[in-house]
Design an enzyme around this catalytic site. Structure first.
Site, PDB file in Angstrom:
ATOM      1  N   HIS A 103       0.870  -1.337  -0.051  1.00 30.28           N
ATOM      2  CA  HIS A 103      -0.033   0.054  -0.018  1.00 30.28           C
ATOM      3  C   HIS A 103       1.002   1.263  -0.328  1.00 30.28           C
ATOM      4  O   HIS A 103       0.287   2.402  -0.003  1.00 30.28           O
ATOM      5  CB  HIS A 103      -0.964   0.138   1.257  1.00 30.28           C
TER       6      HIS A 103
ATOM      7  N   ASP B 253      -2.783 -10.451  -2.595  1.00 30.29           N
ATOM      8  CA  ASP B 253      -3.391  -9.940  -1.451  1.00 30.29           C
ATOM      9  C   ASP B 253      -4.799  -9.630  -1.571  1.00 30.29           C
ATOM     10  O   ASP B 253      -5.275  -9.001  -2.803  1.00 30.29           O
ATOM     11  CB  ASP B 253      -2.561  -8.713  -1.002  1.00 30.29           C
TER      12      ASP B 253
ATOM     13  N   HIS C 127      -6.377  -7.012  -0.631  1.00 27.57           N
ATOM     14  CA  HIS C 127      -6.622  -5.559  -0.987  1.00 27.57           C
ATOM     15  C   HIS C 127      -5.699  -5.140  -1.804  1.00 27.57           C
ATOM     16  O   HIS C 127      -4.427  -5.653  -2.220  1.00 27.57           O
ATOM     17  CB  HIS C 127      -6.155  -4.990   0.458  1.00 27.57           C
TER      18      HIS C 127
ATOM     19  N   ASP D  19      -4.852 -12.901   3.350  1.00 26.48           N
ATOM     20  CA  ASP D  19      -6.062 -12.554   3.622  1.00 26.48           C
ATOM     21  C   ASP D  19      -7.151 -12.893   2.601  1.00 26.48           C
ATOM     22  O   ASP D  19      -8.321 -12.161   3.182  1.00 26.48           O
ATOM     23  CB  ASP D  19      -5.828 -11.015   3.970  1.00 26.48           C
TER      24      ASP D  19
END
Length: 344
Positions: A159, A195, A197, A284
Site C-alpha cells: 500500500h 493480497d 486488498h 488475507d
C-alpha cells in the site's frame, strides 16, 4: 526454499488503527510473522537466513527523498512535541488543497500518508528498513542464481507509494526488490499481487513504466479498501499503458472464481516474458480472515502455489497481508510448498 527473516519486525507494534470509525487494536501485529516463521521451520521448508544491510540507496530508488527523511526522523520529531504515544495523522491534503509539506509534525504526518492505518512507533524505522533489507536480500539471492526465495517481510509494503504510507505499509518491499532487479540488469520484472486488498502503492509506483508488469487480484474497490485504485479499466499511463492489469472480484469469491482471475493474470505474465517474478504474498483471501471477504480455504493455497510455479520463472515471494493469525503460517507456507512441488 530459502527464507529471509529478521527479528527486527517485532520493534514495530502499533497499539491502535482507525477502522470502522473506531480505534481498534492493530490487526497487523508481530505474531503474524512469528506464526509464518514457525510454520516454515515446522515443515522444514529450508534454511532461514538473516538479511544483509543494503543501506538506504535501494530504498531511495523507489521512495522520494522527502518521504524517506520524514520516516527516518518522525519519531524524534514527535517526541520533541512532548508526545510519546503512537503517531497517527489527523488531516490529509485532499482535492484542491495545497500539496506543500508543512513544518509541523502533524501536518507532515498527514502529508506523507493516505489513512490512519499505519501507526509510527519508537521502533518503526528500524523495522521498516529491516523489512526492505529482507526483500533486497531475497532479490540478491535470485540475482546470484537462486530460483526461488521467500522474503518474510514485516511490516508489509504494497500500500506504500513513492511518497506516502498507509494500510500498515511504509516502504514498498516488492517495488524496492523489483527496482533492484532492474538495477542489476534485468530487462523486465513482473509483479503478481494476490493480497485481498489492491496493491495501490505498487500500481502507483510503476503505472507509467513498461519495465515492470503489475497484476493484482483483489476485492472490488467500489466496496473494499483502499477504494480509490484497483479498477479493471486502469491499464497504465504513457509508455506504461498495457502493463497494469487489475482483477477486482466480488465479496464471497471462492477458489473457483478466484482461480479464473489467477489464470488471466498468469497469461499476462507469460506474454510479458519477464526475467523475474515477484509475488506480493497476502493470504488475507482466507475464508476466516477478520478484515477480508473472500472464501479461499487452506488447500487452495497449495493450488495457488502450483499455478505460479508452472510459470517457471525465478520467483521472489514477499510477505504482505493475512490477519487470521492462527492460520497465516499454514496458508502462506502452503503457497510455497505448492510452488516448490512443480517449479523447475
Amino acid at each position: 526454499m530459502l527464507t529471509i527473516y529478521s527479528d527486527d519486525h517485532r520493534l514495530h507494534h502499533g497499539r491502535h488503527e482507525l477502522i470502522g470509525g473506531q480505534f481498534t487494536p492493530c490487526f497487523e501485529k508481530p505474531s503474524r510473522a512469528d506464526m509464518v516463521l514457525d510454520r516454515v521451520k515446522a515443515v522444514g521448508l529450508g534454511e532461514v537466513r538473516a538479511p544483509r544491510d543494503f543501506g538506504l540507496e535501494p530504498i531511495r530508488r523507489v521512495h522520494s527523498e522527502g518521504f524517506v527523511r520524514f520516516l527516518q526522523n518522525a519519531w524524534q520529531d514527535w517526541l520533541a512535541t512532548g508526545r510519546s504515544h503512537d503517531m497517527l495523522p489527523i488531516a490529509w491534503p485532499t482535492r484542491r488543497l495545497r500539496q506543500t509539506e508543512p513544518d509541523n509534525i502533524d501536518g507532515r504526518l498527514g502529508y506523507y500518508s493516505f489513512d490512519a492505518g499505519a501507526p509510527i512507533t519508537a521502533g518503526t524505522w528500524q523495522a521498516i528498513t529491516s523489512s526492505a533489507n529482507v526483500a533486497l536480500s531475497g532479490q540478491s539471492e535470485l540475482a546470484n542464481g537462486a530460483r526461488s526465495v521467500f522474503s518474510l517481510c514485516r511490516p508489509p509494503g504494497h500500500h506504500a507509494a513513492a511518497d506516502y504510507m498507509g494500510g500498515y505499509c511504509f516502504f514498498n518491499n516488492a517495488a524496492i526488490a523489483a527496482q533492484a532487479f532492474l538495477d542489476r540488469g534485468a530487462g523486465r520484472v513482473a509483479i503478481l499481487d494476490v493480497d485481498y486488498h489492491h496493491g495501490n502503492g505498487t500500481q502507483d509506483i510503476f503505472y507509467d513504466r513498461a519495465d515492470v508488469l503489475f497484476t493484482s487480484i483483489h476485492g472490488d474497490p467500489r466496496f473494499e479498501y483502499p477504494y480509490f485504485l484497483g479498477y479493471a479499466d486502469e491499464k497504465g499511463n504513457g509508455v506504461g499503458t498495457g502493463y497494469n492489469f487489475n482483477y477486482p472480484l466480488a465479496a464471497g469469491s471462492d477458489w473457483a472464481t478466484w482461480s479464473q482471475a489467477l489464470q488471466a493474470a498468469i497469461r499476462q505474465i507469460q506474454a510479458y516474458a519477464a526475467d523475474a517474478l515477484i509475488v506480493s504474498l497476502g493470504v488475507d483471501t482466507f475464508k476466516e480472515d477478520p478484515i477480508s471477504q473472500f472464501r479461499l480455504d487452506s488447500p487452495d493455497y497449495l493450488r495457488m502455489g502450483e499455478a505460479i510455479g508452472k510459470l517457471g520463472l525465478a520467483t521472489l515471494f514477499v510477505m504482505e497481508g493475512g490477519y487470521a493469525v492462527e492460520e497465516i503460517g499454514i496458508n502462506a507456507v502452503n503457497v510455497l510448498q505448492g510452488f516448490e512441488g512443480v517449479h523447475r
